[in-house]
Design an enzyme around this catalytic site. Structure first.
Site, PDB file in Angstrom:
ATOM      1  CD1 TRP A 105      10.625   6.056 -14.386  1.00  0.00           C
ATOM      2  CD2 TRP A 105       9.101   4.488 -13.893  1.00  0.00           C
ATOM      3  NE1 TRP A 105      10.360   5.337 -15.539  1.00  0.00           N
ATOM      4  CE2 TRP A 105       9.436   4.369 -15.266  1.00  0.00           C
ATOM      5  CE3 TRP A 105       8.160   3.616 -13.368  1.00  0.00           C
ATOM      6  CZ2 TRP A 105       8.852   3.412 -16.109  1.00  0.00           C
ATOM      7  CZ3 TRP A 105       7.576   2.660 -14.202  1.00  0.00           C
ATOM      8  CH2 TRP A 105       7.930   2.568 -15.553  1.00  0.00           C
ATOM      9  CG  ASP A 175      13.193   2.884  -9.094  1.00  0.00           C
ATOM     10  OD1 ASP A 175      14.078   2.219  -9.672  1.00  0.00           O
ATOM     11  OD2 ASP A 175      12.074   3.132  -9.592  1.00  0.00           O
ATOM     12  CE  LYS A 199      13.945   1.010 -17.893  1.00  0.00           C
ATOM     13  NZ  LYS A 199      13.321   1.322 -16.677  1.00  0.00           N
TER      14      LYS A 199
END
Ligand code: PLP
Length: 363
Positions: A105, A175, A199
């Site tokens: 990511w 993030d 999530k």
């Protein structure tokens, strides 16, 4: 339905939601609080919806103790759109931004940011095969970075920071898609926090951005209106029609979190869950996880079986027991158990019991 028949869902995302939240949404689906219509059918400008949106924001502020000089935005495009939105707003065309690479990511964030300016990869976990996080003393920081970006929890590699970088005046951009609300944080340490909702917050498509007010109004002139944080902030995240239902459902999750005792309670439960699972992995010669202990994720636990030829049988047996979505990411292989807030200790207990049973049979 009989809710005891709901499976334990270890999906990395879109991930499990609390059963109580889904029941509440179900009860309100056709007729929200006697108004005779569904939240999905409401004008986003209506008094009813404005109250839903404001309550969701306030509950999130309460949960994370967000200081008054931060805006909370409910935007669209997921976390991935932020990979571009961040440099478009915070990186001057002639400037430089520092990024830390700890896995897939953060690498995606780096690749996208490179389209918009000079990016310095200040540190990479590559030297550790992405099984450990380089300490800040080894980071090669730029002198005048517009900001530093990192990913607090790498959802795929299962690598999580258990510390927050300290950079003085350089804004920290993080993030937090897969570990927001899993334990307390000090929001004031960050310039900008973002998290895709699917999530630990709510349905996919929505992204929550918590941004310090002094970072607003810096977008370059070429920045699309829809991606300008100041436009979003000035319009209460309603420059265009927001993702109304996802916002509402996230609000129900925030209410549920408050009822559970907030992020402090989540930290206690999440600590117990990951301890149980990593102990099961470490105590056996059959299962393994290569991540350095101080960088192991509390939310996403990748693990391998001693013989990958058994992967299929393991997953089939898990499915049969209602333990779903344990297959690891295609880039990593093996297994991965995502154990977000909505996945209870009972789910992890059931998983660990199955792992022991499977090992006995095949180990
Ligand atoms: C899932 C995830 C993303 C991508 O989220 P989208 O909403 O699909 O864009 C980005 N970063 C992290 C850490 C994630 O877990």
């Amino acid at each position: 339905m009989d809710v005891s028949k709901r499976a334990f869902n270890f999906c990395a995302g879109p991930a499990a939601l609390p059963t109580a939240v889904l029941q509440r949404a179900q009860a309100e689906m056709l007729d929200w609080q006697g108004k005779g219509l569904s939240v999905m059918e409401m004008s986003h400008r209506s008094d009813e919806y404005m109250a839903i949106a404001a309550k969701a924001e306030q509950d999130l502020r309460d949960l994370l103790v967000v200081p008054n000089d931060y805006k909370v935005l409910f935007l669209q495009g997921g976390a991935s759109q932020q990979f571009a939105e961040i440099p478009l707003n915070l990186l001057p065309e002639e400037g430089v931004a520092d990024y830390v690479d700890t896995g897939i990511w953060s690498k995606k964030a780096i690749e996208e940011a490179k389209r918009f300016g000079r990016i310095n990869v200040a540190a990479s976990a590559k030297a550790h095969d992405y099984f450990a996080i380089p300490g800040q003393n080894d980071w090669q920081l730029s002198k005048d970075a517009a900001y530093l970006h990192y990913c607090s929890n790498e959802t795929i590699g299962g690598l999580q920071f258990d510390w927050v970088p300290e950079l003085g005046d350089t804004p920290l951009v993080v993030d937090m898609s897969s570990d927001i609300l899993s334990r307390p944080i000090d929001v004031s340490q960050f310039g900008l926090i973002y998290a895709g909702a699917q999530k630990n917050i709510g349905p996919s498509g929505l992204v929550v951005v918590i941004v310090r007010e002094d970072l607003l109004g810096r977008a370059r002139s070429s920045c699309p209106t829809m991606l300008d944080y100041k436009v979003s902030a000035d319009n209460g995240s309603m420059y265009n029609t927001p993702a109304t239902y996802s916002w509402y459902l996230s609000g129900l999750v925030f209410e549920w979190l408050k009822e559970q005792g907030g992020v402090e309670a989540m930290e206690r439960i999440n600590r117990a869950k990951q301890e149980l699972l990593y102990k099961a992995i470490d105590d056996s010669d059959f299962y393994s996880n290569p991540v350095a202990h101080n960088a192991r994720s509390w939310m996403n636990v990748p693990f391998r079986l001693a013989d990958e030829k058994l992967d299929k049988a393991f997953l089939a047996g898990a499915d049969a027991r209602g333990l779903l979505n344990l297959k690891g990411h295609r880039s990593v292989g093996g297994m991965r158990a995502s154990i977000y807030n909505a996945v209870g200790l009972d789910a992890v207990e059931a998983l660990v019991a199955y792992m022991a049973e499977f090992e006995k049979e095949h180990g």
